[in-house]
Design a protein around this motif. Structure first.
Motif, PDB file in Angstrom:
ATOM      1  N   VAL A   1       0.848  -1.192   0.000  1.00 27.43           N
ATOM      2  CA  VAL A   1       0.000   0.000   0.000  1.00 27.43           C
ATOM      3  C   VAL A   1       0.884   1.242   0.000  1.00 27.43           C
ATOM      4  O   VAL A   1       1.714   1.437   0.884  1.00 27.43           O
ATOM      5  N   GLU A   2       0.675   2.081  -1.003  1.00 23.73           N
ATOM      6  CA  GLU A   2       1.474   3.290  -1.162  1.00 23.73           C
ATOM      7  C   GLU A   2       0.582   4.502  -0.929  1.00 23.73           C
ATOM      8  O   GLU A   2      -0.303   4.793  -1.733  1.00 23.73           O
ATOM      9  N   GLY A   3       0.787   5.163   0.197  1.00 24.10           N
ATOM     10  CA  GLY A   3      -0.042   6.304   0.539  1.00 24.10           C
ATOM     11  C   GLY A   3       0.249   6.772   1.941  1.00 24.10           C
ATOM     12  O   GLY A   3       1.162   6.269   2.612  1.00 24.10           O
ATOM     13  N   THR A   4      -0.510   7.728   2.435  1.00 19.11           N
ATOM     14  CA  THR A   4      -0.320   8.234   3.787  1.00 19.11           C
ATOM     15  C   THR A   4      -0.822   7.217   4.803  1.00 19.11           C
ATOM     16  O   THR A   4      -1.688   6.375   4.486  1.00 19.11           O
ATOM     17  N   PRO A   5      -0.297   7.263   6.028  1.00 20.44           N
ATOM     18  CA  PRO A   5      -0.825   6.367   7.070  1.00 20.44           C
ATOM     19  C   PRO A   5      -2.332   6.518   7.256  1.00 20.44           C
ATOM     20  O   PRO A   5      -3.039   5.522   7.508  1.00 20.44           O
ATOM     21  N   GLU A   6      -2.850   7.742   7.120  1.00 23.17           N
ATOM     22  CA  GLU A   6      -4.296   7.965   7.284  1.00 23.17           C
ATOM     23  C   GLU A   6      -5.081   7.204   6.208  1.00 23.17           C
ATOM     24  O   GLU A   6      -6.129   6.599   6.493  1.00 23.17           O
ATOM     25  N   TRP A   7      -4.583   7.262   4.983  1.00 29.10           N
ATOM     26  CA  TRP A   7      -5.261   6.554   3.880  1.00 29.10           C
ATOM     27  C   TRP A   7      -5.181   5.050   4.075  1.00 29.10           C
ATOM     28  O   TRP A   7      -6.162   4.320   3.867  1.00 29.10           O
TER      29      TRP A   7
ATOM     30  N   SER B   1       1.200  -3.884   3.695  1.00 26.08           N
ATOM     31  CA  SER B   1       2.555  -3.454   4.005  1.00 26.08           C
ATOM     32  C   SER B   1       2.845  -2.085   3.411  1.00 26.08           C
ATOM     33  O   SER B   1       2.542  -1.823   2.242  1.00 26.08           O
ATOM     34  N   GLU B   2       3.433  -1.209   4.232  1.00 27.73           N
ATOM     35  CA  GLU B   2       3.964   0.028   3.690  1.00 27.73           C
ATOM     36  C   GLU B   2       5.063  -0.292   2.678  1.00 27.73           C
ATOM     37  O   GLU B   2       5.623  -1.394   2.669  1.00 27.73           O
ATOM     38  N   VAL B   3       5.370   0.663   1.825  1.00 26.93           N
ATOM     39  CA  VAL B   3       6.453   0.494   0.853  1.00 26.93           C
ATOM     40  C   VAL B   3       7.637   1.356   1.282  1.00 26.93           C
ATOM     41  O   VAL B   3       7.505   2.250   2.133  1.00 26.93           O
ATOM     42  N   PHE B   4       8.797   1.087   0.681  1.00 28.04           N
ATOM     43  CA  PHE B   4      10.037   1.733   1.093  1.00 28.04           C
ATOM     44  C   PHE B   4      10.761   2.321  -0.115  1.00 28.04           C
ATOM     45  O   PHE B   4      10.548   1.892  -1.252  1.00 28.04           O
ATOM     46  N   PRO B   5      11.618   3.316   0.116  1.00 31.53           N
ATOM     47  CA  PRO B   5      12.326   3.948  -0.994  1.00 31.53           C
ATOM     48  C   PRO B   5      13.183   2.936  -1.754  1.00 31.53           C
ATOM     49  O   PRO B   5      13.891   2.137  -1.137  1.00 31.53           O
ATOM     50  N   GLU B   6      13.114   2.982  -3.073  1.00 33.24           N
ATOM     51  CA  GLU B   6      13.913   2.070  -3.890  1.00 33.24           C
ATOM     52  C   GLU B   6      15.278   2.691  -4.158  1.00 33.24           C
ATOM     53  O   GLU B   6      15.606   3.095  -5.276  1.00 33.24           O
TER      54      GLU B   6
ATOM     55  N   LYS C   1       0.642  -7.377  -6.022  1.00 29.85           N
ATOM     56  CA  LYS C   1      -0.631  -6.727  -5.689  1.00 29.85           C
ATOM     57  C   LYS C   1      -0.353  -5.399  -4.973  1.00 29.85           C
ATOM     58  O   LYS C   1       0.213  -5.393  -3.882  1.00 29.85           O
ATOM     59  N   TRP C   2      -0.748  -4.299  -5.605  1.00 32.85           N
ATOM     60  CA  TRP C   2      -0.511  -2.960  -5.066  1.00 32.85           C
ATOM     61  C   TRP C   2      -1.831  -2.197  -4.921  1.00 32.85           C
ATOM     62  O   TRP C   2      -2.740  -2.363  -5.733  1.00 32.85           O
ATOM     63  N   LEU C   3      -1.876  -1.346  -3.907  1.00 36.21           N
ATOM     64  CA  LEU C   3      -2.951  -0.346  -3.758  1.00 36.21           C
ATOM     65  C   LEU C   3      -2.252   1.011  -3.625  1.00 36.21           C
ATOM     66  O   LEU C   3      -1.381   1.183  -2.757  1.00 36.21           O
ATOM     67  N   ARG C   4      -2.640   1.976  -4.456  1.00 30.79           N
ATOM     68  CA  ARG C   4      -1.975   3.285  -4.428  1.00 30.79           C
ATOM     69  C   ARG C   4      -3.007   4.393  -4.220  1.00 30.79           C
ATOM     70  O   ARG C   4      -4.073   4.394  -4.841  1.00 30.79           O
ATOM     71  N   GLN C   5      -2.660   5.319  -3.360  1.00 32.32           N
ATOM     72  CA  GLN C   5      -3.510   6.462  -3.075  1.00 32.32           C
ATOM     73  C   GLN C   5      -3.475   7.416  -4.265  1.00 32.32           C
ATOM     74  O   GLN C   5      -2.404   7.795  -4.741  1.00 32.32           O
ATOM     75  N   ILE C   6      -4.640   7.803  -4.757  1.00 35.44           N
ATOM     76  CA  ILE C   6      -4.720   8.746  -5.873  1.00 35.44           C
ATOM     77  C   ILE C   6      -4.227  10.119  -5.415  1.00 35.44           C
ATOM     78  O   ILE C   6      -4.538  10.579  -4.327  1.00 35.44           O
ATOM     79  N   ASN C   7      -3.419  10.732  -6.276  1.00 34.91           N
ATOM     80  CA  ASN C   7      -2.866  12.081  -6.013  1.00 34.91           C
ATOM     81  C   ASN C   7      -1.907  12.090  -4.831  1.00 34.91           C
ATOM     82  O   ASN C   7      -1.636  13.135  -4.257  1.00 34.91           O
ATOM     83  N   HIS C   8      -1.383  10.909  -4.461  1.00 31.89           N
ATOM     84  CA  HIS C   8      -0.384  10.863  -3.390  1.00 31.89           C
ATOM     85  C   HIS C   8       0.994  11.081  -3.995  1.00 31.89           C
ATOM     86  O   HIS C   8       1.367  10.423  -4.955  1.00 31.89           O
ATOM     87  N   SER C   9       1.739  12.019  -3.480  1.00 29.67           N
ATOM     88  CA  SER C   9       3.069  12.325  -4.021  1.00 29.67           C
ATOM     89  C   SER C   9       4.128  11.665  -3.176  1.00 29.67           C
ATOM     90  O   SER C   9       3.925  11.384  -2.006  1.00 29.67           O
TER      91      SER C   9
END
Length: 351
Positions: free
Chosen positions: A249-255, A320-325, A343-351
């Motif tokens: 999951v790629e996004g803020t902890p809140e998301w 799982s949170e993701v980490f810098p590559e 399998k990924w989930l990404r927050q829309i408009n997350h920078s």
């Protein structure tokens, strides 16, 4: 089969370690398979020259036969007996990183090792582990040792002897218990046979460290067609997976917490794997700390242990949170992506 557990001192300071290693080496000489610690993960070793021994490795792990194995050596004369040619760039990397978590692909010497080791390829993958127990065991056996990670195929790699016993008790002759391993993720695999060296699997030695020695190297996409034989371990099959489905999951902890809440409301027991910096921001059935985002080596060290700890819980799904590559983060994300089955989930408009 009764699996023997030989307890040895990790640094071989205790002379009592040597009889245990001698007994384990005898099993290898008899073409039995023995697990042992390296600086990366525990390996499942067998005589690389014996098809009978190598077949036992594949059987114990449930490993596909087209997935080649890495040959572990303890001296350079052993290398000369296995490979047909050593390129200048390979020599530079060996001088810089051996012993250590770097596997180099060479042109194999015909008939030197079992064809099962190389999956019928004309190449052979070799490394010299940087672990006193591994080196002493290989020396004592007098053999080149083929050794994938000592786990059931597809499961998280083992970083302790307990992990090995969880997966392989009763399936192998024994395990040399030298304590917890160091790096935590497997070796980097690089092919230097062509004009342009290519990293086939990221690992304990980073791309940046390699390029400091031999200039520019390429990075494989690690995508192998289902009909094609992989050139190195970890390129084709789903690996490192816990029992429960894992999502990156790629996004803020809140998301991310909003996803956890949604699954929890539907009756699911949710697990979260997070960095030390954010682990306290989650409310879920099980939340595990896998290391600091500011120290990615700590994440690499704890990664497989944390994935296995989820198997000790009753979670239905893991996020799982993701980490810098960057640096060893490339290897961390390579393993996580495989563990999640992409399998990924990404927050829309997350920078």
């Amino acid at each position: 089969m009764n699996t023997i557990r030989w307890l040895v001192d990790k640094h071989l300071d205790n002379q009592k370690s040597y009889p245990q290693l001698a007994e384990a080496a005898q099993f290898l000489q008899q073409n039995e398979v023995v697990a042992f610690p390296t600086e990366t993960v525990y390996g499942l070793g067998g005589n690389a020259c014996s098809s009978d021994a190598v077949a036992k490795i594949f059987a114990a792990k449930g490993r596909p036969a087209d997935n080649p194995l890495i040959v572990h050596i303890a001296s350079y004369p052993q290398l000369d007996g296995i490979v047909a040619d050593i390129s200048d760039k390979s020599k530079q990397l060996m001088n810089a990183f051996w012993p250590g978590p770097l596997t180099i692909i060479f042109q194999k010497k015909e008939g030197a090792v079992s064809d099962l080791v190389t999956a019928g390829l004309d190449s052979v993958a070799v490394r010299m582990p940087d672990h006193p127990v591994a080196l002493e065991l290989i020396k004592e056996s007098g053999l080149p040792i083929a050794a994938p990670s000592a786990n059931r195929s597809g499961k998280p790699s083992p970083t302790t002897a307990n992990h090995v016993m969880e997966d392989l008790d009763g399936r192998i002759a024994g395990v040399v218990d030298g304590g917890q391993t160091g790096v935590g993720v497997e070796s980097t695999v690089i092919d230097c046979r062509g004009e342009h060296p290519i990293i086939l699997r990221p690992g304990g030695i980073t791309k940046e460290a390699i390029e400091a020695i031999i200039d520019k190297v390429e990075m494989s996409t690690s995508v192998v067609d289902k009909e094609e034989k992989p050139q190195a371990p970890g390129m084709k099959y789903t690996h490192y997976a816990p029992s429960a489905p894992l999502y990156l999951v790629e996004g803020t902890p809140e998301w991310i917490q909003s996803i956890v809440n949604e699954k929890t409301k539907s009756g699911m027991r949710v697990g979260v794997m997070a960095a030390s910096e954010t682990v306290g921001e989650y409310d879920a059935h099980t939340v595990l700390d896998c290391g600091s985002r500011s120290d990615l080596a700590s994440v690499a060290h704890h990664l497989y242990d944390v994935l296995r700890k989820f198997d000790e819980t009753d979670v239905d799904v893991i996020f799982s949170e993701v980490f810098p590559e960057e640096g060893v983060g490339v290897a961390i994300m390579n393993r996580l992506d495989k563990a999640a089955g992409h399998k990924w989930l990404r927050q829309i408009n997350h920078s």
